[in-house]
Design a protein around this motif. Structure first.
Motif, PDB file in Angstrom:
ATOM      1  N   GLY A  45      25.592  86.905  22.083  1.00  0.00           N
ATOM      2  CA  GLY A  45      24.777  87.309  20.957  1.00  0.00           C
ATOM      3  C   GLY A  45      25.602  87.871  19.817  1.00  0.00           C
ATOM      4  N   PHE A  46      24.941  88.469  18.853  1.00  0.00           N
ATOM      5  CA  PHE A  46      25.556  89.050  17.663  1.00  0.00           C
ATOM      6  C   PHE A  46      25.810  90.536  17.880  1.00  0.00           C
ATOM      7  N   PRO A  47      26.959  91.067  17.485  1.00  0.00           N
ATOM      8  CA  PRO A  47      28.097  90.428  16.798  1.00  0.00           C
ATOM      9  C   PRO A  47      29.237  90.140  17.760  1.00  0.00           C
ATOM     10  N   GLN A  48      28.934  89.705  18.963  1.00  0.00           N
ATOM     11  CA  GLN A  48      29.945  89.560  20.003  1.00  0.00           C
ATOM     12  C   GLN A  48      30.518  88.149  20.056  1.00  0.00           C
ATOM     13  N   GLY A  73      31.275  79.941  14.194  1.00  0.00           N
ATOM     14  CA  GLY A  73      31.474  81.051  13.278  1.00  0.00           C
ATOM     15  C   GLY A  73      31.900  82.334  13.941  1.00  0.00           C
ATOM     16  N   PHE A  74      31.792  82.429  15.251  1.00  0.00           N
ATOM     17  CA  PHE A  74      32.088  83.667  15.957  1.00  0.00           C
ATOM     18  C   PHE A  74      33.280  83.485  16.898  1.00  0.00           C
ATOM     19  N   GLY A  75      33.889  84.619  17.240  1.00  0.00           N
ATOM     20  CA  GLY A  75      35.031  84.555  18.138  1.00  0.00           C
ATOM     21  C   GLY A  75      36.125  83.675  17.574  1.00  0.00           C
ATOM     22  N   TRP A  76      36.567  82.684  18.363  1.00  0.00           N
ATOM     23  CA  TRP A  76      37.673  81.822  17.973  1.00  0.00           C
ATOM     24  C   TRP A  76      37.210  80.410  17.657  1.00  0.00           C
ATOM     25  N   SER A  77      35.916  80.243  17.429  1.00  0.00           N
ATOM     26  CA  SER A  77      35.381  78.946  17.007  1.00  0.00           C
ATOM     27  C   SER A  77      35.486  78.786  15.501  1.00  0.00           C
ATOM     28  N   TYR A 198      34.569  94.268  19.047  1.00  0.00           N
ATOM     29  CA  TYR A 198      33.412  93.562  18.508  1.00  0.00           C
ATOM     30  C   TYR A 198      33.209  93.872  17.032  1.00  0.00           C
ATOM     31  N   ALA A 199      33.425  95.127  16.643  1.00  0.00           N
ATOM     32  CA  ALA A 199      33.262  95.482  15.233  1.00  0.00           C
ATOM     33  C   ALA A 199      34.293  94.760  14.375  1.00  0.00           C
ATOM     34  N   ALA A 200      35.538  94.689  14.863  1.00  0.00           N
ATOM     35  CA  ALA A 200      36.580  94.013  14.105  1.00  0.00           C
ATOM     36  C   ALA A 200      36.337  92.508  14.054  1.00  0.00           C
ATOM     37  N   GLY A 211      27.449  85.470  10.399  1.00  0.00           N
ATOM     38  CA  GLY A 211      26.392  86.421  10.703  1.00  0.00           C
ATOM     39  C   GLY A 211      25.278  86.391   9.677  1.00  0.00           C
ATOM     40  N   GLU A 212      25.666  86.311   8.396  1.00  0.00           N
ATOM     41  CA  GLU A 212      24.651  86.182   7.352  1.00  0.00           C
ATOM     42  C   GLU A 212      23.856  84.895   7.529  1.00  0.00           C
TER      43      GLU A 212
END
Length: 306
Positions: A45-48, A73-77, A198-200, A211-212
């Motif tokens: 989920g977000f923002p993980q 868009g998240f992690g290393w994708s 996760y915040a970074a 995220g937006e």
């Protein structure tokens, strides 16, 4: 499909996890794998990112091949210029399964990963033997429940507006930390290094953009479908278990009623004292529920890679 640069941040280390990439529709998706056996796909989920499952993976790796996808868009994708709506995520996840040679899998999703999971199960039920949804409403909440809990989603107004949401996420990483802390129930708090990770990760430029787009895609695409009753024209054929926390500040148990008439086999369990991050707070219960659900499904010809 154009993409923004993905992160170059070092990957968190976890024993027994192997990392690789799959490319679909011009987007490279990061995959963290552990274990062997019947394949289970896990969507965070977000923002993980994939590391959201690190407490669950050791509990299931002896029974399953665990495939943790970093959502676009998240992690290393890769961060697609266009590709963060629910429909886009569904297309890219299905493409990843094709690239991995997986015809049929078990599915686990948390938060936005669980919303993506519902959309996947409705779009391509033949691909999923069973579905475990964590801390997310199903697509058929009652109007009364929606009206009674809508105020709990106040924070999404800070995240979703085009051009503004990405700036808030990018420049206010403390907001992500607040949302993570706010979501916990009576269980263990976040280790400081994990909260910082996760915040970074969530406030990097690409992830802030994603995220937006994720939140705005829900506003522009999914909310109209809910309001117009379009999900009521669809039936969930995949065996599904929804796990929730009675201390979840956003996905309240009242939101989980109302799906019986739209699903062949959907059960709901609410864990006392638990909040919005069950993979962190209650990994043993998540693993036990997954094992029972997916081994039963496999015994009936469920999530086998054929």
């Amino acid at each position: 499909m154009g993409v923004h640069p993905r992160t170059e941040r070092p990957l968190p280390e976890l024993e027994g996890v192997r990392h690789h990439f799959v490319e679909t529709d011009g987007v490279r998706l990061h995959v963290a794998e552990a274990g062997s056996g019947e394949p289970l796909v896990l969507l965070h989920g977000f923002p993980q990112h994939w590391y959201a499952w690190h407490r669950v993976l050791p509990l299931l790796s002896g029974d399953f091949r665990l495939i943790c996808l970093d959502l676009p868009g998240f992690g290393w994708s890769d961060v697609p210029a266009e590709g963060c709506s629910t429909d886009d995520r569904v297309r890219l996840v299905l493409g990843a399964l094709d690239r991995l040679g997986l015809e049929r899998v078990g599915l686990v999703g948390h938060d936005w990963g669980a919303w993506t999971g519902f959309a996947l199960a409705l779009r391509a039920p033949e691909r999923f033997g069973a579905f475990l949804a964590l801390n997310m409403v199903h697509p058929w909440p009652t109007q009364r429940a929606l009206l009674g809990t809508a105020w709990r989603f106040w924070y999404t107004a800070l995240l979703e507006y085009p051009l503004i949401g990405r700036q808030v996420i990018r420049r206010r990483p403390g907001l992500l930390g607040y949302l993570l802390r706010r979501g916990l129930g009576d269980g263990p708090g976040w280790p400081q290094e994990e909260l910082a990770e996760y915040a970074a990760a969530g406030s990097e430029p690409g992830a802030a953009y994603a995220g937006e787009k994720l939140h705005w895609g829900f506003v522009a695409g999914d909310i109209p479908r809910l309001a117009l009753g379009r999900f009521r024209r669809q039936r969930l054929a995949v065996r599904t278990l929804v796990l929730a926390g009675d201390r979840d500040p956003v996905i309240r148990p009242a939101l989980l009623a109302g799906a019986d008439r739209y699903a062949d086999d959907l059960r709901t369990e609410v864990l006392a004292g638990s909040g919005h991050f069950l993979p962190h707070e209650r990994p043993r219960e998540v693993a036990d529920a997954a094992r029972q659900l997916f081994l039963e499904a496999a015994g009936e010809g469920g999530p086998a890679a054929r």
